[in-house]
Write a protein that holds these residues in place. Structure first.
Motif, PDB file in Angstrom:
ATOM      1  N   ASN A 217       0.843  -1.195   0.000  1.00 55.66           N
ATOM      2  CA  ASN A 217       0.000   0.000   0.000  1.00 55.66           C
ATOM      3  C   ASN A 217       0.880   1.246   0.000  1.00 55.66           C
ATOM      4  N   PRO A 218       0.706   2.147  -0.997  1.00 55.26           N
ATOM      5  CA  PRO A 218       1.538   3.347  -1.073  1.00 55.26           C
ATOM      6  C   PRO A 218       1.051   4.468  -0.170  1.00 55.26           C
ATOM      7  N   ASN A 219       0.006   4.194   0.610  1.00 57.50           N
ATOM      8  CA  ASN A 219      -0.638   5.258   1.372  1.00 57.50           C
ATOM      9  C   ASN A 219      -0.327   5.217   2.860  1.00 57.50           C
ATOM     10  N   ALA A 220       0.934   4.961   3.192  1.00 57.71           N
ATOM     11  CA  ALA A 220       1.340   5.006   4.595  1.00 57.71           C
ATOM     12  C   ALA A 220       1.251   6.436   5.111  1.00 57.71           C
ATOM     13  N   ASN A 221       0.813   6.587   6.349  1.00 57.88           N
ATOM     14  CA  ASN A 221       0.808   7.885   7.020  1.00 57.88           C
ATOM     15  C   ASN A 221       2.177   8.102   7.642  1.00 57.88           C
ATOM     16  N   GLY A 222       2.689   9.329   7.551  1.00 58.44           N
ATOM     17  CA  GLY A 222       4.032   9.540   8.062  1.00 58.44           C
ATOM     18  C   GLY A 222       4.305  10.939   8.559  1.00 58.44           C
ATOM     19  N   LEU A 223       5.529  11.134   8.983  1.00 58.57           N
ATOM     20  CA  LEU A 223       5.996  12.397   9.556  1.00 58.57           C
ATOM     21  C   LEU A 223       6.455  13.334   8.445  1.00 58.57           C
ATOM     22  N   VAL A 224       6.038  14.599   8.543  1.00 54.57           N
ATOM     23  CA  VAL A 224       6.362  15.623   7.552  1.00 54.57           C
ATOM     24  C   VAL A 224       6.856  16.875   8.276  1.00 54.57           C
ATOM     25  N   THR A 225       7.810  17.579   7.673  1.00 54.89           N
ATOM     26  CA  THR A 225       8.302  18.823   8.265  1.00 54.89           C
ATOM     27  C   THR A 225       8.598  19.840   7.179  1.00 54.89           C
ATOM     28  N   ARG A 226       8.928  21.061   7.567  1.00 58.77           N
ATOM     29  CA  ARG A 226       9.366  22.058   6.580  1.00 58.77           C
ATOM     30  C   ARG A 226      10.780  21.725   6.126  1.00 58.77           C
ATOM     31  N   THR A 227      11.100  22.094   4.905  1.00 57.88           N
ATOM     32  CA  THR A 227      12.412  21.782   4.340  1.00 57.88           C
ATOM     33  C   THR A 227      13.543  22.281   5.231  1.00 57.88           C
ATOM     34  N   GLU A 228      13.363  23.448   5.820  1.00 62.29           N
ATOM     35  CA  GLU A 228      14.418  24.035   6.658  1.00 62.29           C
ATOM     36  C   GLU A 228      14.690  23.230   7.923  1.00 62.29           C
ATOM     37  N   LEU A 229      13.734  22.351   8.304  1.00 62.22           N
ATOM     38  CA  LEU A 229      13.891  21.564   9.530  1.00 62.22           C
ATOM     39  C   LEU A 229      14.188  20.090   9.261  1.00 62.22           C
TER      40      LEU A 229
END
Length: 262
Positions: A217-229
């Motif tokens: 399944n390509p729809n894993a939920n995950g952690l996202v941040t701003r590029t600078e961080l």
């Protein structure tokens, strides 16, 4: 001269801290959906974060829009609620400088009904609700196609306008994803995201008429941040904790197959 040297040293320290993001001792503010994301993150904050000297502030949102807008405007340092396809659509439409960090779990999308207990009981002309955002609408339609209810045209992100075959003449009702559980009172069936299904007291593993497969399944939920961080130690530490065996065990024991660790 000593005073000048001390001032230069302080300035260099400040510049160094700025260049690498916020200090690792600062609280990391993370936006999440209430279920299961907030529950999982609170488990990490209460039981594992101290191992890394990490302080986490859990900020809950009930929709899929505000966690990204709050991340972009700096109100959050990271969020944990979305999939890679959803993030790709957001960045394409907004131009925001945000990045995927790591996957955590899969919430299988399911088709639910209060009127019917089996898929083949759905009548001709049945009213079926689907999410009205591009990513989850496409995902829901692909679930219906995988279960033989419709056939889609060969496009990457299909909408209800891309039906090649609709043998039962299903009538589609696009709604905001958060409204889909409530729509069950007025529809024959609704395609509901895993987090909203669980929050509404549904058990995806047993209550759904059809459920996405977790494997591949390509729809894993995950952690996202701003590029600078993206290189911020706090973000890296949180990603490591969310991927730990302790969290995998917690997810398995808590959700009984309705949420699956990756």
């Amino acid at each position: 001269m000593r005073i000048k040297a001390a001032l230069i040293a302080v300035a260099l320290t400040v510049l160094s801290a700025c260049s690498s993001g916020s200090s690792a001792s600062d609280t990391l503010k993370v936006g999440v959906s209430p279920v299961p994301h907030a529950q999982i993150l609170k488990y990490v904050a209460d039981n594992l974060a101290a191992q890394k000297g990490l302080k986490i502030e859990v900020v809950e949102f009930t929709d899929y829009v505000q966690p990204n807008t709050a991340l972009v405007d700096g109100s959050l340092d990271a969020n944990y609620f979305q999939t890679v396809p959803y993030l790709a659509t957001f960045t394409k439409e907004s131009g925001a400088k945000v990045e995927w960090v790591a996957p955590v779990h899969v919430e299988p999308l399911g088709l639910y009904s209060k009127k019917y207990k089996k898929l083949d009981e759905l009548p001709s002309g049945a009213k079926v609700a689907v999410a009205n955002d591009a990513t989850n609408e496409a995902r829901g339609l692909k679930l219906l196609e995988a279960n033989g209810l419709i056939k889609l045209k060969p496009v990457d992100q299909p909408t209800v306008r891309d039906l090649a075959e609709n043998p039962k003449g299903l009538q589609f009702v696009p709604l905001e994803a958060a409204q889909l559980p409530r729509s069950l009172e007025d529809t024959d069936a609704s395609v509901i995201n895993g987090n909203y299904a669980i929050d509404a007291g549904l058990k995806p593993a047993t209550d759904s008429l059809a459920l996405e497969k977790a494997e591949g399944n390509p729809n894993a939920n995950g952690l996202v941040t701003r590029t600078e961080l993206k290189d911020d130690k706090r973000v890296k530490d949180l990603a490591e904790l969310l991927g730990s065996q302790q969290v995998k065990d917690y997810i398995k024991q808590t959700y009984n197959g309705s949420v699956i660790p990756v």
